[in-house]
Design an enzyme around this catalytic site. Structure first.
Site, PDB file in Angstrom:
ATOM      1  N   TYR A  79       0.830  -1.199   0.000  1.00 58.86           N
ATOM      2  CA  TYR A  79       0.000   0.000   0.000  1.00 58.86           C
ATOM      3  C   TYR A  79       0.862   1.246   0.000  1.00 58.86           C
ATOM      4  CZ  TYR A  79       0.826   0.915   4.987  1.00 58.86           C
ATOM      5  OH  TYR A  79       1.403   1.212   6.189  1.00 58.86           O
ATOM      6  N   LYS A 119       6.331  -1.589   2.165  1.00 56.91           N
ATOM      7  CA  LYS A 119       5.080  -1.097   2.757  1.00 56.91           C
ATOM      8  C   LYS A 119       4.007  -2.153   2.512  1.00 56.91           C
ATOM      9  CE  LYS A 119       3.259   3.496   3.833  1.00 56.91           C
ATOM     10  NZ  LYS A 119       3.738   3.662   5.205  1.00 56.91           N
ATOM     11  N   GLU A 128      11.948   2.544  14.650  1.00 59.48           N
ATOM     12  CA  GLU A 128      10.986   3.555  14.179  1.00 59.48           C
ATOM     13  C   GLU A 128       9.733   3.438  15.037  1.00 59.48           C
ATOM     14  OE1 GLU A 128       9.207   2.892  10.323  1.00 59.48           O
ATOM     15  OE2 GLU A 128       9.530   0.744  10.410  1.00 59.48           O
ATOM     16  N   LEU A 167      10.725   1.364   7.600  1.00 57.82           N
ATOM     17  CA  LEU A 167      10.099   1.836   6.370  1.00 57.82           C
ATOM     18  C   LEU A 167      10.675   3.242   6.136  1.00 57.82           C
ATOM     19  CD1 LEU A 167       7.689   3.521   4.864  1.00 57.82           C
ATOM     20  CD2 LEU A 167       8.041   1.164   4.175  1.00 57.82           C
TER      21      LEU A 167
END
Ligand SMILES: *Cc1c(COP(=O)(O)O)cnc(C)c1O
Length: 285
Positions: free
Chosen positions: A31, A145, A178, A202
């Site tokens: 996505y 992703k 993250e 990411l």
């Protein structure tokens, strides 16, 4: 409310997908999230390139060109009269029967895109967020992703149950990565520090934009691994994502960060970020 399904603009209530879709059964797909400011798709090229990169990494061929996808998103923005908001776009590997881990080259990928109206969260940008730290137990391809977001979902809910806004993830106490759906930066002695872009994070487009703006403005940058101790003893901590822009984190696990308010470098970087939006979109925020 209109949506895009396989290249067609349709009413949301009419957009249906098959229960045999691999996205539904395996999370087999990818996505992208696009930020829209006053109808302008901010950093479209970087987002569409990342979508194609994610697709390639899972061996999925997107059946549209980048230009065709831009036209579809523009159509969606117009149809829904989207001013400030975001577009969520996902592509699954499509329907396959019977259910089988081995995917077939005959599958037709299923693409859908929805738009969500959302103003810039000025209160959060100024006041900041609270965070907890949580173990990063996701897989080793976090650079994709992917639709598989259970690790991220569970971490974010761990934060919510603790009454915090976000979860900052760590592989071990020497290695912060993250957040559940954003990247994290720390500031120490005027140096901006963030995890390198590798398979453990990411690589946010917002992260990349902030690093570009920091470099242009002669801010010292270190892309390196940092520890939980460095995180909590930082002068400033902020997260980044299309929706967060530069959002400060004022407490972590209940401990105050820096002076407990948005720090000077976070403020400065948000100003550069606003200027970048205004310049590239040709708008006034
Ligand atoms: C999407 C995402 C980000 C932020 O990326 P942006 O392109 O800046 O929105 C960061 N971490 C994860 C896990 C994400 O899914």
């Amino acid at each position: 409310m209109k949506v895009i399904l396989n290249g067609q603009l349709v009413e949301r209530s009419e957009a249906k997908v098959d229960i045999e879709d691999r996205g539904y059964q395996f999370g087999d797909g990818i996505y992208e999230g696009f930020r829209i400011y006053q109808g302008c798709i901010f950093t479209f090229d970087q987002h569409i390139d990342r979508l194609f990169d994610s697709a390639e990494l899972i061996d999925l061929a997107i059946p549209y060109t980048k230009e065709e996808l831009k036209d579809q998103l523009t159509e969606l923005i117009t149809a829904n009269q989207l001013g400030d908001g975001m577009i969520y776009l996902q592509i699954s590997r499509g329907t396959q029967m019977p259910r089988n881990h081995v995917y077939s080259p005959d599958n037709h990928p299923v693409l859908m895109a929805t738009s969500i109206a959302a103003p810039r969260d000025l209160a959060a940008f100024e006041k900041g967020l609270t965070a907890i730290t949580a173990v990063d137990d996701r897989w080793l391809h976090c650079n994709i992703k992917s639709l598989n977001l259970l690790g991220n979902v569970l971490a974010k809910n761990q934060a919510a149950k603790a009454g915090a806004d976000e979860a900052i993830l760590y592989r071990d106490e020497d290695h912060v990565t993250e957040c559940s759906h954003s990247n994290v930066f720390i500031v120490k002695n005027n140096t901006l520090i963030t995890h390198p872009a590798n398979n453990l994070i990411l690589n946010g487009i917002t992260r990349q934009t902030i690093l570009k703006l920091a470099k242009e403005n002669k801010v010292a940058i270190e892309e390196r691994v940092f520890s939980l101790t460095e995180l909590k003893q930082a002068d400033e901590v902020f997260i980044s994502s299309i929706m967060a822009e530069v959002t400060p984190v004022t407490t972590i696990d209940g401990e105050m960060i820096g002076t407990g308010v948005r720090g000077p470098l976070s403020t400065e970087l948000e100003q550069y970020f606003i200027a970048e939006i205004e310049k590239t979109c040709g708008i006034q925020l």
